[in-house]
Write an enzyme that holds these catalytic residues in place. Structure first.
Site, mmCIF file in Angstrom:
data_model
loop_
_atom_site.group_PDB
_atom_site.id
_atom_site.type_symbol
_atom_site.label_atom_id
_atom_site.label_comp_id
_atom_site.label_asym_id
_atom_site.label_seq_id
_atom_site.Cartn_x
_atom_site.Cartn_y
_atom_site.Cartn_z
ATOM 1 N N TYR A 49 0.828 -1.218 0.000
ATOM 2 C CA TYR A 49 0.000 0.000 0.000
ATOM 3 C C TYR A 49 0.856 1.261 0.000
ATOM 4 O O TYR A 49 0.524 2.240 -0.658
ATOM 5 C CB TYR A 49 -1.008 -0.006 1.161
ATOM 6 C CG TYR A 49 -2.295 -0.663 0.720
ATOM 7 C CD1 TYR A 49 -3.259 0.059 0.024
ATOM 8 C CD2 TYR A 49 -2.501 -2.016 0.909
ATOM 9 C CE1 TYR A 49 -4.405 -0.547 -0.446
ATOM 10 C CE2 TYR A 49 -3.656 -2.636 0.446
ATOM 11 C CZ TYR A 49 -4.603 -1.890 -0.227
ATOM 12 O OH TYR A 49 -5.738 -2.489 -0.714
ATOM 13 N N GLN A 83 -14.476 2.818 -9.113
ATOM 14 C CA GLN A 83 -13.894 1.732 -8.307
ATOM 15 C C GLN A 83 -12.483 2.118 -7.886
ATOM 16 O O GLN A 83 -11.845 1.401 -7.135
ATOM 17 C CB GLN A 83 -13.834 0.447 -9.139
ATOM 18 C CG GLN A 83 -15.190 -0.054 -9.573
ATOM 19 C CD GLN A 83 -15.052 -1.131 -10.636
ATOM 20 O OE1 GLN A 83 -14.930 -2.317 -10.324
ATOM 21 N NE2 GLN A 83 -15.050 -0.745 -11.884
ATOM 22 N N VAL A 85 -9.350 4.090 -6.151
ATOM 23 C CA VAL A 85 -9.116 4.573 -4.788
ATOM 24 C C VAL A 85 -8.111 5.723 -4.809
ATOM 25 O O VAL A 85 -7.588 6.121 -3.779
ATOM 26 C CB VAL A 85 -8.604 3.412 -3.899
ATOM 27 C CG1 VAL A 85 -9.662 2.336 -3.730
ATOM 28 C CG2 VAL A 85 -7.312 2.795 -4.463
ATOM 29 N N ASP A 86 -7.832 6.249 -6.026
ATOM 30 C CA ASP A 86 -6.690 7.155 -6.199
ATOM 31 C C ASP A 86 -7.015 8.641 -6.090
ATOM 32 O O ASP A 86 -6.116 9.481 -6.250
ATOM 33 C CB ASP A 86 -5.991 6.870 -7.536
ATOM 34 C CG ASP A 86 -6.937 7.018 -8.740
ATOM 35 O OD1 ASP A 86 -7.919 7.776 -8.666
ATOM 36 O OD2 ASP A 86 -6.676 6.354 -9.766
ATOM 37 N N HIS A 101 -15.002 1.817 -3.635
ATOM 38 C CA HIS A 101 -14.016 1.007 -2.909
ATOM 39 C C HIS A 101 -13.177 1.813 -1.927
ATOM 40 O O HIS A 101 -12.138 1.348 -1.476
ATOM 41 C CB HIS A 101 -13.109 0.268 -3.909
ATOM 42 C CG HIS A 101 -13.854 -0.742 -4.730
ATOM 43 N ND1 HIS A 101 -13.404 -1.244 -5.922
ATOM 44 C CD2 HIS A 101 -15.053 -1.337 -4.518
ATOM 45 C CE1 HIS A 101 -14.289 -2.110 -6.405
ATOM 46 N NE2 HIS A 101 -15.304 -2.176 -5.575
ATOM 47 N N CYS A 112 -10.654 -0.589 17.170
ATOM 48 C CA CYS A 112 -11.683 0.359 17.618
ATOM 49 C C CYS A 112 -12.271 1.074 16.396
ATOM 50 O O CYS A 112 -11.996 0.707 15.263
ATOM 51 C CB CYS A 112 -11.101 1.345 18.626
ATOM 52 S SG CYS A 112 -9.972 2.568 17.929
ATOM 53 N N CYS A 128 -2.815 2.652 15.668
ATOM 54 C CA CYS A 128 -3.939 3.514 16.056
ATOM 55 C C CYS A 128 -3.529 4.421 17.223
ATOM 56 O O CYS A 128 -3.039 3.930 18.239
ATOM 57 C CB CYS A 128 -5.116 2.640 16.467
ATOM 58 S SG CYS A 128 -6.519 3.571 17.086
ATOM 59 N N GLY A 168 -12.787 1.653 -18.675
ATOM 60 C CA GLY A 168 -11.546 1.135 -18.085
ATOM 61 C C GLY A 168 -11.733 0.211 -16.904
ATOM 62 O O GLY A 168 -10.955 0.253 -15.957
ATOM 63 N N THR A 169 -12.769 -0.630 -16.970
ATOM 64 C CA THR A 169 -12.897 -1.629 -15.911
ATOM 65 C C THR A 169 -12.973 -3.006 -16.539
ATOM 66 O O THR A 169 -13.616 -3.188 -17.580
ATOM 67 C CB THR A 169 -14.116 -1.376 -14.982
ATOM 68 O OG1 THR A 169 -14.230 -2.483 -14.079
ATOM 69 C CG2 THR A 169 -15.414 -1.178 -15.727
#
Ligand code: NAD
Ligand code: ZN
Length: 230
Positions: A49, A83, A85-86, A101, A112, A128, A168-169
Site C-alpha cells: 500500500y 472503483q 481509490v486514487d 471502494h 476500535c 492507532c 476502463g474496468t
C-alpha cells in the site's frame, strides 16, 4: 452515469490490477488486498500500500479525468461511480463522485472505530493513536462488503440513467460489474470504453476499443457539435 475502473488512471501512470504490471513482487492483488492477506502478513500488505500510495501521490489526472469534468458540466443529472481509490476524479474537479471502494489515503483501526486521513508513506504499518492496534487502509478489499450508502446511490443511478459509460474496468468485480445490467434492463444505452474486451462487451450498445484519455475528449467535442454548444 459513468462507471470507471483502473483503466481510466492507467495513463496517469498508475498500474491496473490485471494489466502486465499488475503483479507486485510476485503477489497477486487478490492475495494482498484481502482480509486474509492482511491477517497473514500485515507488514507486506502495508509495504504494498505504501508503494501504491507513493505512485498515486505523484500521479496527476489525465485527459480522461478532465473530459469527465467537462461532461458533468454539460449534463443536468450526472453520477460518477468509481472503483478507483486514487482520488484523481476529485483532483480533476468532478463533483458528483462516489467512491465504491474507498480512498487509499484513508485508514481505519482494525480494533476500535478510529478513522482518519493518512498520507504518510513509510514502510512501517501505522498504529492507532487511540488504542495502539494496527491501522489498515480504509478501502474495500476482496471479499468485503461495499459501503451501503454508496452502493445504494450506484444502484439508484443505474436504475434511472439513460446513458451509461463503462470506462476502463475489467468488469470482473461484483457488484460494480452488475450496474450496467441493471441500467440495460431499464432501457439505458450502454457505451463501453476499454482497450480490451470485457464480460460486459456483448451487452454494450456501442463499444469503443481504445484509450479513455483519447476517446473521452472526442466525445465531449462531438456532444458540443451535436447540441450546438461550441
Ligand atoms: P482492472 O485492473 O481489473 O482492469 C483495468 C481495465 O482497464 C482492463 O479491462 C483494461 O483493459 C482497461 N484499460 C487499461 N488501460 C486502459 C486505458 N488507457 N483506457 C481504457 N481502458 C483501459 O481494474 P478494475 O476493473 O478497476 O478492478 C480492479 C480493482 O482494483 C478496483 O476495484 C479498484 O479498487 C482497484 N484498483 C484501483 C486502482 C486506482 O485507484 N487507480 C488501480 C488498480 C486497482
Ligand atoms: Zn484503535
Amino acid at each position: 452515469m459513468v462507471l470507471t475502473g483502473a483503466g481510466v488512471s492507467a495513463e496517469s501512470g498508475i498500474p491496473t490490477f490485471r494489466g502486465p504490471d499488475g503483479l507486485w513482487k510476485n503477489h497477486k492483488p487478490e492475495e494482498l488486498a484481502s482480509p486474509s492477506g492482511f491477517a497473514k502478513d500485515s507488514a507486506l500488505v502495508w509495504e504494498w500500500y505504501n508503494w501504491r500510495r507513493d505512485v498515486i501521490r505523484k500521479a496527476k489526472p489525465n485527459l480522461a479525468h478532465y473530459a469527465l469534468v467537462d461532461m458533468e458540466s454539460r449534463i443536468e443529472e450526472f453520477t460518477l461511480i468509481t472503483q478507483n481509490v486514487d482520488n484523481l476524479h476529485f483532483e480533476a474537479g468532478s463533483q458528483n463522485v462516489h467512491e465504491l471502494h474507498g480512498n487509499i489515503f484513508n485508514v481505519k483501526c482494525t480494533s476500535c472505530g478510529f478513522k482518519a486521513d493518512n498520507y504518510a508513506v513509510s514502510n512501517n504499518a501505522p498504529k492507532c493513536p487511540d488504542c495502539g492496534n494496527l491501522l489498515r487502509p480504509d478501502v474495500v478489499w476482496f471479499g468485503e462488503e461495499l459501503n451501503p450508502a454508496v452502493l445504494a446511490k450506484a444502484q439508484e443511478a443505474s436504475a434511472t440513467c439513460e446513458l451509461f459509460f463503462i470506462i476502463g474496468t475489467s468488469a470482473l468485480v461484483h457488484p460494480a460489474a452488475s450496474f450496467p445490467s441493471i441500467a440495460k434492463a431499464n432501457g439505458c444505452f450502454l457505451v463501453e470504453i476499454n482497450t480490451e474486451d470485457t464480460p460486459l462487451t456483448p451487452q454494450a450498445n456501442e463499444v469503443i476499443r481504445g484509450k479513455a484519455s483519447e476517446w473521452l475528449p472526442k466525445i465531449t467535442i462531438l456532444y458540443d457539435k451535436i447540441t450546438g454548444k461550441s
